[in-house]
Design an enzyme around this catalytic site. Structure first.
Site, PDB file in Angstrom:
ATOM      1  N   HIS A   1      -9.522   1.686   4.361  1.00  0.00           N
ATOM      2  CA  HIS A   1      -8.280   1.820   5.132  1.00  0.00           C
ATOM      3  C   HIS A   1      -8.514   2.765   6.313  1.00  0.00           C
ATOM      4  O   HIS A   1      -9.280   3.724   6.207  1.00  0.00           O
ATOM      5  CB  HIS A   1      -7.159   2.348   4.234  1.00  0.00           C
ATOM      6  CG  HIS A   1      -5.822   2.275   4.901  1.00  0.00           C
ATOM      7  ND1 HIS A   1      -5.396   3.246   5.776  1.00  0.00           N
ATOM      8  CD2 HIS A   1      -4.850   1.339   4.853  1.00  0.00           C
ATOM      9  CE1 HIS A   1      -4.199   2.894   6.228  1.00  0.00           C
ATOM     10  NE2 HIS A   1      -3.840   1.745   5.689  1.00  0.00           N
TER      11      HIS A   1
ATOM     12  N   GLY B   1       2.721  -1.083   4.255  1.00  0.00           N
ATOM     13  CA  GLY B   1       2.846   0.338   3.938  1.00  0.00           C
ATOM     14  C   GLY B   1       4.300   0.717   3.750  1.00  0.00           C
ATOM     15  O   GLY B   1       4.892   0.549   2.684  1.00  0.00           O
ATOM     16  N   GLY B   2       4.914   1.245   4.802  1.00  0.00           N
ATOM     17  CA  GLY B   2       6.283   1.758   4.736  1.00  0.00           C
ATOM     18  C   GLY B   2       7.265   0.840   4.032  1.00  0.00           C
ATOM     19  O   GLY B   2       8.030   1.279   3.161  1.00  0.00           O
TER      20      GLY B   2
ATOM     21  N   GLU C   1      -6.861   5.101   7.458  1.00  0.00           N
ATOM     22  CA  GLU C   1      -6.596   6.523   7.173  1.00  0.00           C
ATOM     23  C   GLU C   1      -7.795   7.162   6.480  1.00  0.00           C
ATOM     24  O   GLU C   1      -8.082   8.341   6.686  1.00  0.00           O
ATOM     25  CB  GLU C   1      -5.308   6.652   6.336  1.00  0.00           C
ATOM     26  CG  GLU C   1      -4.080   6.386   7.202  1.00  0.00           C
ATOM     27  CD  GLU C   1      -2.911   5.760   6.456  1.00  0.00           C
ATOM     28  OE1 GLU C   1      -2.884   5.807   5.215  1.00  0.00           O
ATOM     29  OE2 GLU C   1      -2.021   5.210   7.139  1.00  0.00           O
TER      30      GLU C   1
ATOM     31  N   GLU D   1      -5.863  -4.613  10.327  1.00  0.00           N
ATOM     32  CA  GLU D   1      -4.821  -3.630  10.606  1.00  0.00           C
ATOM     33  C   GLU D   1      -5.142  -2.879  11.899  1.00  0.00           C
ATOM     34  O   GLU D   1      -5.939  -1.935  11.891  1.00  0.00           O
ATOM     35  CB  GLU D   1      -4.726  -2.617   9.454  1.00  0.00           C
ATOM     36  CG  GLU D   1      -4.349  -3.228   8.136  1.00  0.00           C
ATOM     37  CD  GLU D   1      -3.678  -2.224   7.214  1.00  0.00           C
ATOM     38  OE1 GLU D   1      -2.588  -2.534   6.726  1.00  0.00           O
ATOM     39  OE2 GLU D   1      -4.222  -1.128   7.004  1.00  0.00           O
TER      40      GLU D   1
ATOM     41  N   GLY E   1       2.262   2.344  10.707  1.00  0.00           N
ATOM     42  CA  GLY E   1       3.260   3.401  10.560  1.00  0.00           C
ATOM     43  C   GLY E   1       3.934   3.799  11.859  1.00  0.00           C
ATOM     44  O   GLY E   1       4.612   4.816  11.933  1.00  0.00           O
TER      45      GLY E   1
ATOM     46  N   SER F   1       3.054  -2.077  10.315  1.00  0.00           N
ATOM     47  CA  SER F   1       4.494  -2.188  10.572  1.00  0.00           C
ATOM     48  C   SER F   1       5.048  -3.581  10.289  1.00  0.00           C
ATOM     49  O   SER F   1       5.964  -4.043  10.969  1.00  0.00           O
ATOM     50  CB  SER F   1       4.823  -1.750  12.011  1.00  0.00           C
ATOM     51  OG  SER F   1       4.455  -0.385  12.207  1.00  0.00           O
TER      52      SER F   1
ATOM     53  N   ASN G   1       0.882  -1.172   0.000  1.00  0.00           N
ATOM     54  CA  ASN G   1       0.000   0.000   0.000  1.00  0.00           C
ATOM     55  C   ASN G   1       0.916   1.217   0.000  1.00  0.00           C
ATOM     56  O   ASN G   1       1.459   1.585   1.033  1.00  0.00           O
ATOM     57  CB  ASN G   1      -0.893  -0.029   1.250  1.00  0.00           C
ATOM     58  CG  ASN G   1      -1.687   1.258   1.404  1.00  0.00           C
ATOM     59  OD1 ASN G   1      -1.790   2.058   0.477  1.00  0.00           O
ATOM     60  ND2 ASN G   1      -2.257   1.447   2.597  1.00  0.00           N
ATOM     61  N   TRP G   2       1.071   1.793  -1.177  1.00  0.00           N
ATOM     62  CA  TRP G   2       2.025   2.900  -1.300  1.00  0.00           C
ATOM     63  C   TRP G   2       1.529   4.182  -0.648  1.00  0.00           C
ATOM     64  O   TRP G   2       2.296   5.113  -0.439  1.00  0.00           O
ATOM     65  CB  TRP G   2       2.324   3.168  -2.786  1.00  0.00           C
ATOM     66  CG  TRP G   2       3.181   2.133  -3.442  1.00  0.00           C
ATOM     67  CD1 TRP G   2       3.570   0.920  -2.936  1.00  0.00           C
ATOM     68  CD2 TRP G   2       3.768   2.223  -4.747  1.00  0.00           C
ATOM     69  NE1 TRP G   2       4.364   0.261  -3.843  1.00  0.00           N
ATOM     70  CE2 TRP G   2       4.503   1.042  -4.967  1.00  0.00           C
ATOM     71  CE3 TRP G   2       3.734   3.195  -5.755  1.00  0.00           C
ATOM     72  CZ2 TRP G   2       5.200   0.798  -6.152  1.00  0.00           C
ATOM     73  CZ3 TRP G   2       4.427   2.964  -6.930  1.00  0.00           C
ATOM     74  CH2 TRP G   2       5.150   1.771  -7.125  1.00  0.00           C
ATOM     75  N   LYS G   3       0.219   4.259  -0.392  1.00  0.00           N
ATOM     76  CA  LYS G   3      -0.391   5.493   0.156  1.00  0.00           C
ATOM     77  C   LYS G   3      -0.082   6.668  -0.772  1.00  0.00           C
ATOM     78  O   LYS G   3      -0.037   6.478  -1.981  1.00  0.00           O
ATOM     79  CB  LYS G   3       0.099   5.713   1.593  1.00  0.00           C
ATOM     80  CG  LYS G   3      -0.083   4.452   2.454  1.00  0.00           C
ATOM     81  CD  LYS G   3       0.104   4.672   3.916  1.00  0.00           C
ATOM     82  CE  LYS G   3      -0.099   3.352   4.650  1.00  0.00           C
ATOM     83  NZ  LYS G   3      -0.088   3.500   6.105  1.00  0.00           N
TER      84      LYS G   3
END
Ligand code: PGA
Length: 249
Positions: free
Chosen positions: A94, A234-235, A96, A166, A172, A213, A9-11
């Site tokens: 998501h 993500g990251g 966010e 999640e 993150g 994470s 998930n590149w966001k």
């Protein structure tokens, strides 16, 4: 039986130039992966990413989709628009989006229906906040989010849907749920699916990822857990080597 699925998930990261650089590095690193590999990229990068991964084992994903077929929804993107670009998976709900953009259980359900109607495969995100966890509400929250997300979704669609558990407090932050805890919490979601549909549906049809994470250091421990069918990353999906190490856990 349930093929593992690792999705990046590149966001809101990477321009087209960054997309080219990252995918060019990633493609050879994951070409022998046993897991299904997906990259969910920003809308503006979908076309370029699609071109780059053509003929590879990497599948194309988006990060959201609107519930309407078309119309006066300035700034939104429809399922048809994604399908036209070769998108296969789409992240929906998501945390966010829930936190910053007013996403609710009802809009999640509407988006899931719209995606499925056009043949897209939703990755539905659920998960509790730290406050909810500390308040002993994990089960309540997950049962509610899952039940609402799957409202009016037919059993025949379950193989086309992935759930991502999640925990919001792990996204993150560098804090991961312990593998055992993630496993046990995902079991709650699987039980909920068994109650909503059937035991076989929950055991054999729907895949449930962990996200929050997840990285090259903890991926193998998480993936060794019987309930965990993959990861939403993500990251660590922004670096080709890191993501490839998660993919190959
Ligand atoms: P993270 O993000 O891996 O950076 O924690 C996961 C996600 O939000 O999907």
């Amino acid at each position: 039986m349930r093929q593992p699925i690792i999705a990046g998930n590149w966001k809101m990261n990477n321009t087209i130039a960054g997309t080219k650089a990252l995918l060019t590095d990633l493609i050879p690193l994951v070409k022998d992966a046993k897991a299904e590999v997906v990259v969910c990229v920003p809308y503006t990068n979908i076309a370029a990413a699609g071109e780059l991964i053509k003929g590879t084992n990497i599948k194309l994903g988006a990060e959201n989709v609107h519930w309407a077929e078309k119309g006066a929804f300035t700034g939104e993107i429809s399922a048809d628009m994604l399908v036209e670009l070769g998108v296969e998976y789409v992240i929906i709900g998501h945390s966010e989006r829930r936190q910053y953009f007013g996403e609710t259980d009802q809009t999640v359900n509407a988006r899931v229906k719209a995606a499925l109607a056009k043949g897209l495969k939703p990755i539905i995100c659920v998960g509790e906040t730290l406050e909810e966890r500390e308040g002993g509400l994990v089960k309540d929250v997950l049962v509610r989010q899952t039940t609402e997300a799957f409202k009016d979704i037919d059993k025949s669609q379950l193989e086309n849907i992935v759930i991502a558990y999640e925990p919001v407090w792990a996204i993150g932050t560098g804090k991961t749920a312990t593998a055992q805890d993630a496993n046990d919490t995902i079991a709650i979601i699987r039980d909920t699916m068994a109650n909503l549909y059937c035991k076989d549906c929950a055991e054999n049809k729907v895949r449930i990822q962990y996200g929050g994470s997840m990285n090259p250091k903890n991926a193998s421990e998480l993936m060794a857990m019987p309930q965990i069918d993959g990861g939403l990353i993500g990251g660590a999906s922004l670096k080709a080597v890191d993501f490839s190490q998660v993919v190959k856990y």
